[in-house]
Scaffold this motif. Structure first.
Motif, PDB file in Angstrom:
ATOM      1  N   TRP A 194       0.832  -1.200   0.000  1.00 34.03           N
ATOM      2  CA  TRP A 194       0.000   0.000   0.000  1.00 34.03           C
ATOM      3  C   TRP A 194       0.872   1.257   0.000  1.00 34.03           C
ATOM      4  O   TRP A 194       0.621   2.185  -0.777  1.00 34.03           O
ATOM      5  CB  TRP A 194      -0.965   0.028   1.200  1.00 34.03           C
ATOM      6  CG  TRP A 194      -1.804   1.253   1.143  1.00 34.03           C
ATOM      7  CD1 TRP A 194      -2.980   1.414   0.479  1.00 34.03           C
ATOM      8  CD2 TRP A 194      -1.496   2.535   1.713  1.00 34.03           C
ATOM      9  NE1 TRP A 194      -3.420   2.707   0.599  1.00 34.03           N
ATOM     10  CE2 TRP A 194      -2.533   3.416   1.355  1.00 34.03           C
ATOM     11  CE3 TRP A 194      -0.450   3.016   2.482  1.00 34.03           C
ATOM     12  CZ2 TRP A 194      -2.555   4.746   1.749  1.00 34.03           C
ATOM     13  CZ3 TRP A 194      -0.461   4.342   2.869  1.00 34.03           C
ATOM     14  CH2 TRP A 194      -1.514   5.189   2.505  1.00 34.03           C
ATOM     15  N   PHE A 206       0.569   3.861  -2.969  1.00 30.35           N
ATOM     16  CA  PHE A 206       0.012   5.186  -2.690  1.00 30.35           C
ATOM     17  C   PHE A 206       1.086   6.266  -2.792  1.00 30.35           C
ATOM     18  O   PHE A 206       0.923   7.231  -3.532  1.00 30.35           O
ATOM     19  CB  PHE A 206      -0.642   5.226  -1.299  1.00 30.35           C
ATOM     20  CG  PHE A 206      -1.384   6.501  -1.044  1.00 30.35           C
ATOM     21  CD1 PHE A 206      -2.714   6.614  -1.404  1.00 30.35           C
ATOM     22  CD2 PHE A 206      -0.760   7.592  -0.457  1.00 30.35           C
ATOM     23  CE1 PHE A 206      -3.415   7.799  -1.186  1.00 30.35           C
ATOM     24  CE2 PHE A 206      -1.445   8.778  -0.233  1.00 30.35           C
ATOM     25  CZ  PHE A 206      -2.783   8.882  -0.597  1.00 30.35           C
ATOM     26  N   PRO A 260      -3.607   6.768  -5.842  1.00 28.22           N
ATOM     27  CA  PRO A 260      -4.589   6.563  -4.772  1.00 28.22           C
ATOM     28  C   PRO A 260      -5.699   5.554  -5.098  1.00 28.22           C
ATOM     29  O   PRO A 260      -6.132   4.819  -4.204  1.00 28.22           O
ATOM     30  CB  PRO A 260      -5.181   7.958  -4.550  1.00 28.22           C
ATOM     31  CG  PRO A 260      -4.138   8.897  -5.042  1.00 28.22           C
ATOM     32  CD  PRO A 260      -3.460   8.191  -6.181  1.00 28.22           C
ATOM     33  N   LEU A 280      -6.316   2.164  -3.089  1.00 29.03           N
ATOM     34  CA  LEU A 280      -7.595   1.855  -2.460  1.00 29.03           C
ATOM     35  C   LEU A 280      -7.925   0.367  -2.625  1.00 29.03           C
ATOM     36  O   LEU A 280      -8.371  -0.283  -1.675  1.00 29.03           O
ATOM     37  CB  LEU A 280      -8.701   2.729  -3.052  1.00 29.03           C
ATOM     38  CG  LEU A 280     -10.091   2.587  -2.439  1.00 29.03           C
ATOM     39  CD1 LEU A 280     -10.082   2.918  -0.952  1.00 29.03           C
ATOM     40  CD2 LEU A 280     -11.066   3.497  -3.189  1.00 29.03           C
ATOM     41  N   THR A 294      -8.566   3.272   5.223  1.00 28.83           N
ATOM     42  CA  THR A 294      -9.320   2.957   4.007  1.00 28.83           C
ATOM     43  C   THR A 294     -10.260   4.103   3.659  1.00 28.83           C
ATOM     44  O   THR A 294     -10.335   4.539   2.503  1.00 28.83           O
ATOM     45  CB  THR A 294     -10.114   1.639   4.178  1.00 28.83           C
ATOM     46  OG1 THR A 294      -9.194   0.589   4.500  1.00 28.83           O
ATOM     47  CG2 THR A 294     -10.880   1.282   2.915  1.00 28.83           C
ATOM     48  N   ASN A 317      -8.087   7.002   2.518  1.00 32.92           N
ATOM     49  CA  ASN A 317      -7.614   6.740   1.157  1.00 32.92           C
ATOM     50  C   ASN A 317      -8.726   7.039   0.150  1.00 32.92           C
ATOM     51  O   ASN A 317      -8.499   7.697  -0.874  1.00 32.92           O
ATOM     52  CB  ASN A 317      -7.160   5.289   1.046  1.00 32.92           C
ATOM     53  CG  ASN A 317      -6.475   4.931  -0.269  1.00 32.92           C
ATOM     54  OD1 ASN A 317      -5.637   4.052  -0.300  1.00 32.92           O
ATOM     55  ND2 ASN A 317      -6.831   5.569  -1.378  1.00 32.92           N
ATOM     56  N   TRP A 349      -8.643   9.986  -2.702  1.00 34.05           N
ATOM     57  CA  TRP A 349      -8.875   9.701  -4.131  1.00 34.05           C
ATOM     58  C   TRP A 349     -10.039  10.547  -4.648  1.00 34.05           C
ATOM     59  O   TRP A 349      -9.926  11.161  -5.714  1.00 34.05           O
ATOM     60  CB  TRP A 349      -9.137   8.210  -4.336  1.00 34.05           C
ATOM     61  CG  TRP A 349      -9.662   7.924  -5.714  1.00 34.05           C
ATOM     62  CD1 TRP A 349      -8.934   7.923  -6.868  1.00 34.05           C
ATOM     63  CD2 TRP A 349     -11.007   7.638  -6.086  1.00 34.05           C
ATOM     64  NE1 TRP A 349      -9.770   7.640  -7.947  1.00 34.05           N
ATOM     65  CE2 TRP A 349     -11.043   7.476  -7.462  1.00 34.05           C
ATOM     66  CE3 TRP A 349     -12.179   7.513  -5.362  1.00 34.05           C
ATOM     67  CZ2 TRP A 349     -12.204   7.189  -8.162  1.00 34.05           C
ATOM     68  CZ3 TRP A 349     -13.348   7.219  -6.035  1.00 34.05           C
ATOM     69  CH2 TRP A 349     -13.356   7.055  -7.417  1.00 34.05           C
TER      70      TRP A 349
END
Length: 157
Positions: free
Chosen positions: A94, A98, A104, A108, A147, A150, A154
């Motif tokens: 991740w 990221f 992003p 995700l 989460t 994130n 995004w």
């Protein structure tokens, strides 16, 4: 008791090493690309992430060490640690996706997969050791928060 402490020490070291290595991807863009992103109102300050992750990696290592000390020859221990290793790799992936790749949306998908594998890991840890499973709950809660964060990062960018 010494054997259990040794397994815990090894597991904590492995978790901290993975966290340290994945931080290289984070550091590469946290002070430039990440500062340019639109952030939701609940985005924590940057200084908070390192201490939180350090505590979480230590708790993860203690949990894994407790499970490992039950005997790697046992199928349930092997299954629990297999899932633990997989979620640890997703955790590192991740950061790379990221921060390193600056993707992003792809991150995700990685973190949602991490969340699923982490939930399965906790289930297997519970079979082997309830205290070990409970040690992963703060990590699960943080990943749930991450989460949502994130997703919002995004969505806003």
């Amino acid at each position: 008791m010494k054997k259990k402490a040794l397994y815990i020490a090894y597991a904590v070291s492995i978790c901290l090493a993975i966290g340290f290595l994945s931080s290289f991807a984070t550091q590469s863009s946290v002070n430039d690309w990440f500062t340019t992103l639109n952030k939701p109102s609940f985005n924590p300050p940057n200084w908070l992430f390192a201490p939180v992750w350090t505590v979480l990696y230590i708790m993860m290592g203690v949990a894994a060490g407790i499970v490992w000390a039950k005997g790697f020859y046992h199928l349930w221990v092997q299954t629990a640690l297999y899932h633990f290793g997989f979620q640890l790799l997703l955790n590192a992936a991740w950061s790379i996706v990221f921060f390193g790749l600056k993707e992003p949306l792809l991150a995700l998908f990685v973190i949602i997969t991490l969340l699923i594998v982490l939930a399965i890991t906790i289930k297997w840890f519970k079979v082997v050791s309830k205290p070990a499973a409970w040690l992963l709950v703060p990590y699960l809660l943080w990943v749930c928060f991450a989460t949502v964060l994130n997703y919002k990062l995004w969505e806003l960018n």
